[in-house]
Write a protein that holds these residues in place. Structure first.
Motif, PDB file in Angstrom:
ATOM      1  N   UNK A   1       6.138 -50.612  53.029  1.00 44.86           N
ATOM      2  CA  UNK A   1       6.719 -51.879  52.581  1.00 44.86           C
ATOM      3  C   UNK A   1       5.663 -52.961  52.414  1.00 44.86           C
ATOM      4  N   UNK A   2       4.449 -52.728  52.925  1.00 42.46           N
ATOM      5  CA  UNK A   2       3.404 -53.758  52.936  1.00 42.46           C
ATOM      6  C   UNK A   2       2.694 -53.834  51.590  1.00 42.46           C
ATOM      7  N   UNK A   3       2.668 -55.010  50.951  1.00 44.77           N
ATOM      8  CA  UNK A   3       2.023 -55.128  49.636  1.00 44.77           C
ATOM      9  C   UNK A   3       0.535 -54.786  49.654  1.00 44.77           C
ATOM     10  N   UNK A   4      -0.205 -55.227  50.687  1.00 44.25           N
ATOM     11  CA  UNK A   4      -1.644 -54.947  50.689  1.00 44.25           C
ATOM     12  C   UNK A   4      -1.930 -53.480  50.987  1.00 44.25           C
ATOM     13  N   UNK A   5      -1.076 -52.837  51.768  1.00 48.51           N
ATOM     14  CA  UNK A   5      -1.236 -51.392  51.971  1.00 48.51           C
ATOM     15  C   UNK A   5      -0.975 -50.658  50.661  1.00 48.51           C
ATOM     16  N   UNK A   6      -0.002 -51.145  49.903  1.00 46.59           N
ATOM     17  CA  UNK A   6       0.278 -50.530  48.602  1.00 46.59           C
ATOM     18  C   UNK A   6      -0.890 -50.717  47.648  1.00 46.59           C
TER      19      UNK A   6
ATOM     20  N   UNK B   1      -6.346 -68.689  47.942  1.00 45.98           N
ATOM     21  CA  UNK B   1      -7.367 -68.209  48.879  1.00 45.98           C
ATOM     22  C   UNK B   1      -7.793 -66.771  48.589  1.00 45.98           C
ATOM     23  N   UNK B   2      -6.865 -65.966  48.064  1.00 44.19           N
ATOM     24  CA  UNK B   2      -7.128 -64.551  47.763  1.00 44.19           C
ATOM     25  C   UNK B   2      -6.694 -64.274  46.317  1.00 44.19           C
ATOM     26  N   UNK B   3      -7.387 -64.854  45.332  1.00 41.71           N
ATOM     27  CA  UNK B   3      -6.881 -64.802  43.950  1.00 41.71           C
ATOM     28  C   UNK B   3      -6.800 -63.399  43.351  1.00 41.71           C
ATOM     29  N   UNK B   4      -7.713 -62.498  43.717  1.00 40.98           N
ATOM     30  CA  UNK B   4      -7.711 -61.169  43.078  1.00 40.98           C
ATOM     31  C   UNK B   4      -6.488 -60.335  43.485  1.00 40.98           C
ATOM     32  N   UNK B   5      -6.243 -60.102  44.794  1.00 40.05           N
ATOM     33  CA  UNK B   5      -5.035 -59.337  45.129  1.00 40.05           C
ATOM     34  C   UNK B   5      -3.756 -60.053  44.732  1.00 40.05           C
ATOM     35  N   UNK B   6      -3.762 -61.393  44.799  1.00 40.10           N
ATOM     36  CA  UNK B   6      -2.574 -62.146  44.393  1.00 40.10           C
ATOM     37  C   UNK B   6      -2.271 -61.917  42.918  1.00 40.10           C
ATOM     38  N   UNK B   7      -3.319 -61.906  42.087  1.00 41.91           N
ATOM     39  CA  UNK B   7      -3.120 -61.678  40.655  1.00 41.91           C
ATOM     40  C   UNK B   7      -2.594 -60.273  40.389  1.00 41.91           C
ATOM     41  N   UNK B   8      -3.106 -59.289  41.129  1.00 41.39           N
ATOM     42  CA  UNK B   8      -2.637 -57.909  40.937  1.00 41.39           C
ATOM     43  C   UNK B   8      -1.163 -57.784  41.313  1.00 41.39           C
TER      44      UNK B   8
END
Length: 402
Positions: free
Chosen positions: A2-7, A337-344
């Motif tokens: 369920x975790x977005x960053x793990x995905x 603060x975290x533009x790259x993963x946020x954009x993905x």
């Protein structure tokens, strides 16, 4: 899962379980290294894991209190400190944000963003500045709300309204629609003029003393307002308002006041469902996709109420967004603060929204609106967007939506 960053990355240390392991290491004396802090910073705080966890682990509280420890005990790099200080010197202050409206409106009117892109200067900006530029919503006229809006017909409740910072300055039409809908449903609306930031952005980022100071001021501004409910139309703010008892639990002066205040806090969809409708709904022949804001669905458990309100509108078709539980990447100031993963994550959300083929996207949080709109624009796609309460307002007034 369920975790977005793990995905995104498939790394154990960027999953809730991995981060809890790192928290335990910190409790046992492991120093807060840049690497450890990086894994905490990468967490969106979306709380999808709280909803999914079969054991009821309160990861939301764990990450919030861990971030407070990071801010107290870890020295960040110079540029990171400067950027964070700039963000928190601006966004929690409605008056400062209002000063930004005129320059931003001029910037948009002159299409300077398009010029920067055409001549190639835009790509030379730091990623965080590019993200901030992309997120700015269209600057529209700002309707003024009075201090008290009378109920239409029989008064059913007196409701205090929190206007918010970004919501109040960049999405004033949402506040105006909220006041109109509440009045139409028999609520007298009280808007204390002295209110400021609720502390949500600071609290979500571990800036605990700052969040506590904002919370105290907001409690003071509502102290003399004799209201039955406190209503909020921004999911992130609502989650923090309901968490005031934890935030102020050690404050002898405000702990009890925070308990009484939080007991009256309702999201606008939550309150309208609780009261039940009295105003007539006129048909809105359209299809809408509803996006669950994380701090509303996971943070407050408010999922069915917005859908119930939308489904009650004649001729409106509600469509679900695939993988709707996955965060859009906004998460307060995470995208700054975290533009790259946020954009993905924003791109994934935009793709899933477009799959619905709906004629409008409806959500309940200003950050989500800005994040998804910018992701759609990166795809040269456009989709009208509205807050749940704006759709209700249009139906009650018999008006059309853009």
């Amino acid at each position: 899962p369920a975790c977005p960053t793990y995905e995104l990355w498939g790394e154990e240390m960027d999953s809730p379980r991995g981060r809890i392991y790192l928290m335990r290491e910190g409790l046992e004396g492991e120093p807060l290294t840049d690497s450890m802090v990086g894994h905490f910073d990468a967490c969106l705080g979306c709380m999808a894991c709280v909803t999914a966890c079969p054991s009821g682990v309160r990861y939301d509280t764990l990450i919030t209190e861990t971030r407070a420890q990071v801010e107290r005990n870890h020295v960040r790099g110079r540029w990171d400190r400067l950027w964070r200080n700039a963000i928190f010197a601006l966004f929690p202050y409605p008056r400062r944000l209002r000063f930004m409206r005129a320059p931003l409106a001029l910037y948009q009117r002159l299409r300077l963003g398009s010029l920067l892109r055409r001549i190639g200067l835009w790509r030379k900006l730091p990623a965080r500045l590019r993200t901030m530029e992309e997120l700015v919503p269209p600057i529209e006229s700002m309707p003024e709300l009075g201090r008290r809006i009378p109920a239409r017909g029989t008064r059913r409740a007196v409701v205090g309204m929190v206007t918010g910072c970004v919501q109040g300055v960049f999405f004033p039409d949402v506040n105006a629609a909220t006041a109109r809908v509440l009045a139409a449903e028999g609520c007298e609306v009280v808007i204390p003029p002295s209110q400021g930031c609720c502390g949500a952005l600071s609290e979500h980022s571990g800036r605990e003393p700052e969040a506590i100071a904002f919370a105290r001021r907001l409690l003071d501004s509502f102290a003399q307002s004799e209201v039955d409910y406190i209503v909020i139309n921004s999911a992130g703010c609502g989650s923090t308002l309901k968490d005031y008892p934890r935030l102020l639990r050690d404050d002898p002066q405000y702990a009890e006041l925070a308990e009484r205040f939080a007991a009256r806090v309702r999201d606008i969809a939550e309150l309208l469902t609780e009261l039940g409708p009295v105003a007539t709904r006129h048909p809105l022949p359209m299809s809408v996709a509803y996006h669950d804001a994380c701090h509303l669905s996971h943070g407050q458990g408010v999922r069915s109420q917005p859908r119930e309100l939308l489904r009650a509108i004649p001729e409106l078709e509600l469509r679900e967004v695939p993988r709707g539980e996955l965060c859009c990447g906004s998460a307060g100031v995470y995208n700054l603060l975290q533009p790259e993963p946020a954009a993905e994550l924003g791109d994934r959300k935009a793709d899933n929204v477009l799959k619905t083929e709906a004629s409008m996207l409806v959500t309940s949080n200003p950050g989500c609106s800005m994040q998804i709109r910018s992701a759609l624009e990166r795809r040269d796609a456009s989709l009208p967007m509205a807050h749940t309460v704006q759709v209700l307002d249009a139906s009650i007034r018999g008006a059309s939506l853009p």
